[in-house]
Design a protein around this motif. Structure first.
Motif, PDB file in Angstrom:
ATOM      1  N   GLU A   1      49.016  50.725  49.283  1.00 59.20           N
ATOM      2  CA  GLU A   1      48.346  49.428  49.295  1.00 59.20           C
ATOM      3  C   GLU A   1      48.320  48.773  47.921  1.00 59.20           C
ATOM      4  O   GLU A   1      48.363  47.542  47.795  1.00 59.20           O
ATOM      5  CB  GLU A   1      46.897  49.581  49.789  1.00 59.20           C
ATOM      6  CG  GLU A   1      46.780  50.091  51.210  1.00 59.20           C
ATOM      7  CD  GLU A   1      46.738  51.616  51.275  1.00 59.20           C
ATOM      8  OE1 GLU A   1      46.201  52.139  52.254  1.00 59.20           O
ATOM      9  OE2 GLU A   1      47.230  52.268  50.335  1.00 59.20           O
ATOM     10  N   LEU A   2      48.253  49.575  46.869  1.00 57.19           N
ATOM     11  CA  LEU A   2      48.178  49.009  45.524  1.00 57.19           C
ATOM     12  C   LEU A   2      49.473  48.301  45.147  1.00 57.19           C
ATOM     13  O   LEU A   2      49.467  47.339  44.369  1.00 57.19           O
ATOM     14  CB  LEU A   2      47.861  50.109  44.506  1.00 57.19           C
ATOM     15  CG  LEU A   2      46.496  50.791  44.671  1.00 57.19           C
ATOM     16  CD1 LEU A   2      46.242  51.772  43.532  1.00 57.19           C
ATOM     17  CD2 LEU A   2      45.382  49.755  44.739  1.00 57.19           C
TER      18      LEU A   2
ATOM     19  N   VAL B   1      45.914  48.594  32.800  1.00 60.10           N
ATOM     20  CA  VAL B   1      46.649  47.385  33.183  1.00 60.10           C
ATOM     21  C   VAL B   1      45.901  46.143  32.715  1.00 60.10           C
ATOM     22  O   VAL B   1      46.510  45.167  32.251  1.00 60.10           O
ATOM     23  CB  VAL B   1      46.868  47.362  34.712  1.00 60.10           C
ATOM     24  CG1 VAL B   1      47.540  46.062  35.138  1.00 60.10           C
ATOM     25  CG2 VAL B   1      47.714  48.545  35.143  1.00 60.10           C
ATOM     26  N   LEU B   2      44.574  46.161  32.799  1.00 61.69           N
ATOM     27  CA  LEU B   2      43.770  45.039  32.310  1.00 61.69           C
ATOM     28  C   LEU B   2      43.996  44.819  30.811  1.00 61.69           C
ATOM     29  O   LEU B   2      44.243  43.694  30.359  1.00 61.69           O
ATOM     30  CB  LEU B   2      42.289  45.295  32.589  1.00 61.69           C
ATOM     31  CG  LEU B   2      41.287  44.314  31.969  1.00 61.69           C
ATOM     32  CD1 LEU B   2      41.510  42.899  32.496  1.00 61.69           C
ATOM     33  CD2 LEU B   2      39.853  44.760  32.253  1.00 61.69           C
ATOM     34  N   GLY B   3      43.918  45.900  30.044  1.00 60.45           N
ATOM     35  CA  GLY B   3      44.136  45.786  28.608  1.00 60.45           C
ATOM     36  C   GLY B   3      45.535  45.314  28.274  1.00 60.45           C
ATOM     37  O   GLY B   3      45.733  44.495  27.358  1.00 60.45           O
TER      38      GLY B   3
ATOM     39  N   VAL C   1      44.588  40.287  36.277  1.00 62.48           N
ATOM     40  CA  VAL C   1      44.020  40.296  37.634  1.00 62.48           C
ATOM     41  C   VAL C   1      44.300  41.634  38.318  1.00 62.48           C
ATOM     42  O   VAL C   1      43.412  42.212  38.970  1.00 62.48           O
ATOM     43  CB  VAL C   1      44.599  39.128  38.462  1.00 62.48           C
ATOM     44  CG1 VAL C   1      44.130  39.213  39.910  1.00 62.48           C
ATOM     45  CG2 VAL C   1      44.205  37.791  37.855  1.00 62.48           C
ATOM     46  N   CYS C   2      45.517  42.153  38.168  1.00 63.02           N
ATOM     47  CA  CYS C   2      45.838  43.460  38.755  1.00 63.02           C
ATOM     48  C   CYS C   2      44.928  44.546  38.187  1.00 63.02           C
ATOM     49  O   CYS C   2      44.492  45.446  38.912  1.00 63.02           O
ATOM     50  CB  CYS C   2      47.306  43.817  38.481  1.00 63.02           C
ATOM     51  SG  CYS C   2      48.501  42.897  39.469  1.00 63.02           S
ATOM     52  N   GLY C   3      44.655  44.491  36.885  1.00 60.10           N
ATOM     53  CA  GLY C   3      43.768  45.465  36.274  1.00 60.10           C
ATOM     54  C   GLY C   3      42.361  45.373  36.827  1.00 60.10           C
ATOM     55  O   GLY C   3      41.698  46.388  37.073  1.00 60.10           O
TER      56      GLY C   3
ATOM     57  N   LEU D   1      48.664  48.231  40.547  1.00 60.32           N
ATOM     58  CA  LEU D   1      49.789  48.576  39.681  1.00 60.32           C
ATOM     59  C   LEU D   1      50.066  47.451  38.680  1.00 60.32           C
ATOM     60  O   LEU D   1      49.745  46.288  38.948  1.00 60.32           O
ATOM     61  CB  LEU D   1      51.042  48.813  40.512  1.00 60.32           C
ATOM     62  CG  LEU D   1      51.126  50.103  41.329  1.00 60.32           C
ATOM     63  CD1 LEU D   1      52.352  50.048  42.227  1.00 60.32           C
ATOM     64  CD2 LEU D   1      51.199  51.306  40.423  1.00 60.32           C
ATOM     65  N   PRO D   2      50.708  47.764  37.552  1.00 57.00           N
ATOM     66  CA  PRO D   2      51.152  46.701  36.650  1.00 57.00           C
ATOM     67  C   PRO D   2      52.325  45.950  37.263  1.00 57.00           C
ATOM     68  O   PRO D   2      52.995  46.447  38.167  1.00 57.00           O
ATOM     69  CB  PRO D   2      51.584  47.463  35.393  1.00 57.00           C
ATOM     70  CG  PRO D   2      52.003  48.802  35.907  1.00 57.00           C
ATOM     71  CD  PRO D   2      51.061  49.101  37.047  1.00 57.00           C
ATOM     72  N   MET D   3      52.569  44.745  36.761  1.00 61.65           N
ATOM     73  CA  MET D   3      53.662  43.938  37.295  1.00 61.65           C
ATOM     74  C   MET D   3      54.603  43.508  36.188  1.00 61.65           C
ATOM     75  O   MET D   3      54.260  43.486  35.005  1.00 61.65           O
ATOM     76  CB  MET D   3      53.109  42.694  37.991  1.00 61.65           C
ATOM     77  CG  MET D   3      52.589  41.639  37.017  1.00 61.65           C
ATOM     78  SD  MET D   3      52.273  40.081  37.827  1.00 61.65           S
ATOM     79  CE  MET D   3      51.078  40.589  39.042  1.00 61.65           C
ATOM     80  N   THR D   4      55.805  43.182  36.592  1.00 56.59           N
ATOM     81  CA  THR D   4      56.776  42.504  35.735  1.00 56.59           C
ATOM     82  C   THR D   4      57.525  41.504  36.606  1.00 56.59           C
ATOM     83  O   THR D   4      57.394  41.513  37.834  1.00 56.59           O
ATOM     84  CB  THR D   4      57.813  43.474  35.123  1.00 56.59           C
ATOM     85  OG1 THR D   4      58.710  43.910  36.143  1.00 56.59           O
ATOM     86  CG2 THR D   4      57.155  44.673  34.491  1.00 56.59           C
TER      87      THR D   4
END
Length: 493
Positions: free
Chosen positions: A50-51, A100-102, A293-295, A300-303
């Protein structure tokens, strides 16, 4: 005075009524490409499926609405799988959100400081080596679920376990079944690319997943399948109490790797279309906002992902509406039809990631670099090898250092020519770049000249003369003159 003005995106685009049909069709294509990859990247990263969907939704809706790039599509990327898996193993899944937020906040800061364009100034050998290293690690890890086995934790364990894995895959029912379904997925995905263009509107990745999953369900095969729960149960706010030195270091690594991959993708996507070019600093801020926002959601992190972005361009997208709509379709699917994902065997997603890892290797590019420049090829091999042997950060940093050293060596090329002029004169001509790296050679030539001859030192062919070489030449000339000989130093005007 001539003033150059840059046309705005709004002025260069037609009205939404003229583009909505194209964008709607492209969004459906990108959604069909993104859905299995979001799930596959999440599973390979060691987090709930789900993440991966959440990150895809944020990448579509949040980043899609922000300026920076028009055609790029963001989401969880196979290139970050290794990094996320190692981070989760080391710090736990609870720390993923705060990392991920940081990383997202750091990306916003880098974009605000206008550092985005600097990511373009990276040696192609390092970039290709990074992608090849990630591809190797991805293949090495996903071979195990592809053959119905559990993936070991360490690189050496994965390598040493390959013989046993092959025996299992060829002698046990579970291994043969998983491998058969996985191979079917890859074969269908590859062969689909040879179908007529009208048929290829449906992505080969989706066709491969649907066919292999359908066969496994119809045949009643006993396979491990994706476990999908309630989306809301997997979302959680970041726990700031988990911050320590290791977590802070992971934030920096995530920010740099995510930024580099996104901006490399931007350069590639810009070559695929004739629309507005990517504004790198603005795009970096947009990627940072998405990761922030993901954090906050613990995802998960995005690219920016080249596969989805290329599908977006090729499907005829005209504006950023296509990538926003693809995020909407992902959200609707996971809310309305989560049970469908539970039918997909793990071996099918592993096969997709093995295929993605193979494409990341870029063997044609590696072969071309070997033919064109062996030193660049050595940097590529060094980067990829260290990523496999150690980790992504170590391999990439080592590759960057090797590239800097190679560049410094190349730009410091110095030609020293000594030509006798009669019995008593020598002419020494310097050409190129006289830097401290070439100082030993320069001193060897100058100090090898006999103190019984007049010397004419011609520096007009130098493009650069650094302080170390300048002092060495001055000291040598002083010693010659102290011996009562003439030294004529000719400098460029």
């Amino acid at each position: 005075m001539i003033t150059l003005t840059r046309p705005t995106e709004r002025a260069s685009r037609p009205g939404w009524r003229q583009t909505f049909g194209n964008d709607l069709g492209a969004s459906l294509v990108v959604f069909l490409v993104a859905l299995p990859l979001c799930v596959g990247v999440a599973v390979a990263s060691g987090v709930p499926a789900e993440l991966g969907i959440v990150t895809g939704v944020v990448g579509g809706i949040v980043v899609g609405l922000l300026p920076g790039s028009t055609m790029q599509v963001s989401g969880p990327a196979a290139g970050l799988t290794v990094l996320v898996a190692d981070t989760v193993a080391q710090h736990g899944i609870a720390a993923l959100g705060v990392i991920v937020l940081g990383a997202g906040l750091l990306q916003i800061l880098l974009g605000a400081l206008r550092c985005g364009t600097w990511f373009r100034a990276i040696s192609p050998a390092v970039v290709q080596g990074m992608l090849a290293g990630i591809g190797l690690v991805l293949i090495l890890g996903q071979l195990y679920p592809l053959m119905g086995a559990t993936q070991p934790s360490g690189t050496w364990a994965k390598v040493s376990g390959l013989p046993e894995l092959l025996v299992r895959a060829s002698t046990t029912t579970a291994g043969l079944t998983a491998l058969g379904v996985g191979v079917l997925t890859i074969v269908v995905t590859v062969l689909w690319q040879r179908t007529p263009p009208r048929v290829r509107v449906v992505p080969g990745v989706l066709v491969g997943v649907v066919v292999a999953t359908g066969v496994s369900v119809a045949a009643g095969l006993d396979l491990h399948r994706i476990e999908v729960g309630n989306l809301a149960d997997e979302l959680h706010l970041p726990d700031f109490s988990l911050i320590n030195a290791g977590v802070l270091g992971a934030m920096v690594v995530f920010a740099l790797v995510s930024s580099a991959e996104s901006l490399f993708s931007a350069a590639a996507v810009d070559r695929m279309h004739s629309g507005p070019r990517t504004r790198y600093n603005t795009e970096l801020i947009a990627q940072g906002a998405g990761n922030t926002v993901c954090g906050l959601l613990g995802a998960l992190p995005m690219t920016a992902v080249i596969v989805r972005s290329a599908a977006n361009v090729q499907a005829g997208a005209r504006t950023r509406a296509s990538r926003v709509l693809h995020g909407v379709w992902l959200l609707l699917f996971v809310v309305a039809l989560p049970g469908v994902l539970g039918l997909i065997p793990s071996a099918v997603l592993a096969a997709l990631l093995v295929h993605s890892g193979w494409k990341l290797l870029g063997l044609k590019g590696v072969a071309g670099m070997l033919r064109a420049d062996r030193a660049e090829a050595a940097i590529l091999v060094l980067t990829a090898g260290l990523i496999v042997a150690t980790d992504l950060l170590t391999g990439t940093v080592a590759g960057l250092l090797a590239a800097v050293i190679k560049t410094a060596w190349d730009v410091s090329h110095l030609s020293v020519t000594v030509t006798p002029q009669g019995d008593d004169d020598e002419v020494v001509v310097l050409r190129g770049n006289a830097t401290f790296l070439r100082l030993p050679r320069l001193l060897a030539v100058l100090e090898g000249l006999p103190l019984t001859k007049h010397v004419r030192l011609d520096l007009t062919g130098l493009r650069h003369l650094d302080q170390a070489c300048q002092q060495a030449i001055d000291n040598w000339a002083t010693r010659h003159r102290d011996a009562g000989l003439d030294v004529d130093v000719v400098r460029s005007s």
